[in-house]
Write an enzyme that holds these catalytic residues in place. Structure first.
Site, PDB file in Angstrom:
ATOM      1  N   ASP A 143       6.866   3.914  -9.387  1.00  0.00           N
ATOM      2  CA  ASP A 143       6.977   3.410  -8.022  1.00  0.00           C
ATOM      3  C   ASP A 143       7.748   4.451  -7.205  1.00  0.00           C
ATOM      4  O   ASP A 143       8.957   4.640  -7.424  1.00  0.00           O
ATOM      5  CB  ASP A 143       7.731   2.071  -7.991  1.00  0.00           C
ATOM      6  N   LYS A 170       3.254  -0.717  -2.247  1.00  0.00           N
ATOM      7  CA  LYS A 170       4.368  -1.641  -2.526  1.00  0.00           C
ATOM      8  C   LYS A 170       5.122  -1.859  -1.227  1.00  0.00           C
ATOM      9  O   LYS A 170       5.398  -0.908  -0.492  1.00  0.00           O
ATOM     10  CB  LYS A 170       5.271  -1.051  -3.607  1.00  0.00           C
ATOM     11  N   LYS A 211       1.833  -4.511  -4.430  1.00  0.00           N
ATOM     12  CA  LYS A 211       2.980  -5.094  -5.113  1.00  0.00           C
ATOM     13  C   LYS A 211       3.927  -5.600  -4.039  1.00  0.00           C
ATOM     14  O   LYS A 211       4.472  -4.820  -3.248  1.00  0.00           O
ATOM     15  CB  LYS A 211       3.673  -4.069  -6.005  1.00  0.00           C
TER      16      LYS A 211
END
Length: 219
Positions: free
Chosen positions: A89, A150, A179
């Site tokens: 990430d 995300k 996400k």
């Protein structure tokens, strides 16, 4: 709608500045017990893969502000993948986006993606962006061939908002799998984000969410 494997959507997270290796082990134990993934600081990847090799492991790069150099991000991502991280990430450089340096933002993400064979999620820190900026960054992430968007790090409060919102998830899911992360503290909240289009949920309350999911599934 029912989601039989809901816990597998959860990245059970511990990323605070005071996180110790004992905290990481606790999160890994809980992830293993409930069938969740674990999202941990970069510095503990080696210990985590040795301690719980069966847990899908996520780590962060350029966290939490995204303003380390591209070279540092690439090196951090490749090192983490080599040490056993299953997903990366990475925080986008929001300052460059706001300055209109779209090519630099796209190129940085492209280099990170090219440097690893594991999925890359790009954290857009939506609370700091206008809708137009969020959409522009989402387009750049698609062009850079990343795997997920995300919503946030959870470390950038704006007017009391630090994390995911339903409108952001709905908009971002038009571009890539999303996400939703930041401020999600219950199964009810997590389910709302999944129904809005989120594929994954990032939460430090993963154990609580998974416990509530089990309770609801047993009813």
């Amino acid at each position: 709608m029912e989601y039989p494997e809901f816990p597998a959507r959860i990245d059970h997270t511990v990323l605070g500045p005071e996180t110790t290796v004992s905290d990481v082990y606790r999160v890994l134990d809980e992830a293993e017990e409930f069938g969740m993934n674990a999202c941990i600081p970069h510095c503990y990847v080696t210990e985590a893969t040795e301690y719980a090799p069966s847990v899908r492991l996520v780590t962060v790069v350029g966290f939490p502000h995204g303003q380390t150099s591209t070279e540092s991000k690439v090196q951090a991502a490749t090192t983490a993948a080599r040490r056993g991280a299953d997903e990366i990430d990475v925080v986008a450089n929001i300052g460059r986006l706001k300055a209109g340096e779209d090519d630099a933002v796209r190129q940085e993400i492209s280099e990170i993606v090219a440097g690893v064979t594991v999925p890359v999620k790009v954290i857009v820190e939506a609370a700091l962006l206008s809708d137009a900026e969020r959409d522009r960054l989402s387009e750049l992430v698609v062009e850079a061939d990343a795997d997920y968007l995300k919503t946030s790090t959870g470390f950038a409060p704006v007017d009391g908002e630090t994390g995911a919102t339903i409108p952001d998830v709905e908009a971002m899911s038009e571009y890539l799998p999303v996400k939703a992360s930041g401020g999600i503290g219950s199964y009810e909240e997590a389910l709302a984000f999944v129904e809005a289009g989120a594929e994954r949920i990032g939460a430090s309350s993963g154990k609580k969410i998974a416990t509530e999911y089990r309770r609801s599934a047993d009813q």
